[in-house]
Design an enzyme around this catalytic site. Sequence first.
Site, PDB file in Angstrom:
ATOM      1  N   ASP A 192      -5.416  -2.773  -2.577  1.00  9.92           N
ATOM      2  CA  ASP A 192      -5.762  -2.739  -3.991  1.00  9.92           C
ATOM      3  C   ASP A 192      -5.724  -1.305  -4.509  1.00  9.92           C
ATOM      4  O   ASP A 192      -5.933  -0.348  -3.748  1.00  9.92           O
ATOM      5  CB  ASP A 192      -7.167  -3.296  -4.217  1.00  9.92           C
ATOM      6  CG  ASP A 192      -7.240  -4.802  -4.032  1.00  9.92           C
ATOM      7  OD1 ASP A 192      -6.187  -5.453  -4.030  1.00  9.92           O
ATOM      8  OD2 ASP A 192      -8.371  -5.316  -3.887  1.00  9.92           O
ATOM      9  N   ARG A 193      -5.483  -1.168  -5.791  1.00 11.40           N
ATOM     10  CA  ARG A 193      -5.413   0.157  -6.417  1.00 11.40           C
ATOM     11  C   ARG A 193      -6.599   1.037  -6.047  1.00 11.40           C
ATOM     12  O   ARG A 193      -6.439   2.220  -5.724  1.00 11.40           O
ATOM     13  CB  ARG A 193      -5.368   0.006  -7.946  1.00 11.40           C
ATOM     14  CG  ARG A 193      -5.344   1.326  -8.700  1.00 11.40           C
ATOM     15  CD  ARG A 193      -5.685   1.129 -10.167  1.00 11.40           C
ATOM     16  NE  ARG A 193      -7.053   0.655 -10.340  1.00 11.40           N
ATOM     17  CZ  ARG A 193      -7.639   0.475 -11.525  1.00 11.40           C
ATOM     18  NH1 ARG A 193      -6.959   0.695 -12.639  1.00 11.40           N
ATOM     19  NH2 ARG A 193      -8.878   0.046 -11.595  1.00 11.40           N
TER      20      ARG A 193
END
Length: 216
Positions: A67-68
């Site tokens: 995830d970012r």
Amino acid sequence: MESSVSDTIYAPPRAPIDILHRDDDLLIVAKPEGLLSVPGKGEALADCLETRLRADDPQVLLVHRLDRDTSGVMVFARNRAAQRHLGLQFERRHLSKGYVALVEGYVEEEKGTIDLPLKADWPNRPRQMVHPEGRHAITHWRAIERGNGATRMALHPETGRAHQLRVHMCSLGHPILGDPLYDGPDAPRMMLHSETLELRHPTGGERHTFRAPPPF
């Protein structure tokens, strides 16, 4: 799967990517928090780890994602055969992933296993949720340290579902600090980091463990 960035200004870090290991088959890096693994939708979300690495090494091929707002160890392949080999290791769970997280509150138990199926919460995408019709998801956890209203956790996912660690920590009643998507308390960042990745080398099959110390 990437976190939603539509409701925030995407301002990824500009520092050089930390290369942990490179050979003919593998490129191991430490992804910084705040940088997409792959491009998002639209020009504003084009900057990502994959694109930056390919600018310096056109052979780089994607194997998996973080995830970012999750930092830590990621592996990329440098040829198609290695990409297939690594993909099968993820699919067949022949590799081991270790994460560190800071979660809200005092986790009383020392260790445990969460076995709860997950599926997309379609009206609230990209949120995921525990659901009996969801995909099988298992996370092993251990409390490392407690203090200042939080518990440091070692997390070892047996499966790799979208947002698995984030949702499973919520299911314990202890969301990850800095995770706005799952009501985590305010923090300078999402306190989730991929610390170790153990895999078999595509050439020869020898096991290797790659490590990136947590920045929190």
